[in-house]
Each structure stands twice: as C-alpha cells, then as structure tokens.
Design a protein around this motif. Sequence first.
Motif, short mmCIF file in Angstrom:
data_model
loop_
_atom_site.label_atom_id
_atom_site.label_comp_id
_atom_site.label_asym_id
_atom_site.label_seq_id
_atom_site.Cartn_x
_atom_site.Cartn_y
_atom_site.Cartn_z
N ALA A 99 0.85 -1.20 0.00
CA ALA A 99 0.00 0.00 0.00
C ALA A 99 0.88 1.25 0.00
N ASP A 100 0.50 2.22 -0.79
CA ASP A 100 1.22 3.48 -0.87
C ASP A 100 0.54 4.48 0.08
N ARG A 101 1.09 4.62 1.26
CA ARG A 101 0.48 5.48 2.28
C ARG A 101 0.40 6.94 1.82
N SER A 102 1.35 7.37 0.97
CA SER A 102 1.31 8.75 0.48
C SER A 102 0.10 9.01 -0.40
N ARG A 103 -0.46 7.93 -0.97
CA ARG A 103 -1.68 8.04 -1.78
C ARG A 103 -2.91 7.62 -0.98
N ARG A 104 -2.75 7.53 0.33
CA ARG A 104 -3.83 7.15 1.26
C ARG A 104 -4.39 5.76 0.97
N GLU A 105 -3.53 4.87 0.49
CA GLU A 105 -3.93 3.49 0.27
C GLU A 105 -3.77 2.72 1.57
N VAL A 106 -4.73 1.90 1.87
CA VAL A 106 -4.72 1.12 3.10
C VAL A 106 -4.27 -0.32 2.83
#
Length: 130
Positions: A99-106
């Motif tokens: 998950a890409d936290r910078s893209r708010r992916e959980v």
Amino acid sequence: MQGGLSEAAFWVGLRQEIYVATVTHRAVLIEIGHIDRTNDPITDFGWANRAVVHLADVLNCCFGVRGVDPVHWSKLQVESDHWQNHKPDSFTPYYHRPADRSRREVFPEILHIHPCHSPSQTLIQVAVTC
C-alpha cells in the motif's frame, strides 16, 4: 463431503455464517466437526476450503462459550503456520505491491492466478490476528 450441489451449498452457507459470526462476534453455528482438517495433498479449491474451516475454528475459539483457551489457541496457530508453509505454489501471488500510504492506500495490491487463491490467503491472515 461427497461433492455436487449439496457440498457447494454447504460451503456457501459456511462462508455466510462466518461473515455473520465475525460481524456479530459470536461462534459459528454450523456444525463443522465432520470436515477433514488434514494437510494431505488436495486441489487448490480444497486448500482454500481448509482456510475457510480454519477461520471458523478460530471464531469458535474466540467467541465460544469457554472463551479463548491458550492450549487450543496455540494449536490453531500451529495449524495456521502449517497451512502457510505447505500450501501449493499456486497460492503465491504473481504480483504484490505494498500500500502506498502517500496516496492514502490502506491495502496492498495482490494478484493471484485464480480467484480461489485470494480469499484463502486473507482468511489465514485474519485468523492469526483474531
């Protein structure tokens, strides 16, 4: 299990019962004692169904009338580890992106060859964290 429509209906019913048990924090009400829990070679669908049964066992341990018994919980952990270590290679995802936290992916993106592989991995991981 004998196969056919009755077996297919049982597995659908068990999955629905697991969903309700999870949401309502209660044990699974369907009798599952007759289901084979060995780790003998079987089809990928059989391996997936073993993960389903394992989650039902975990829910019954967590929300059963006796509460969580440490000995039973340890046994379930060993069974979970064994499933993970002995599952067929076909359960290994062919693509995994965290998950890409910078893209708010959980959630990570995980792709498998066949749809029966995806829920199984998730069920075993959920069962371990109950």
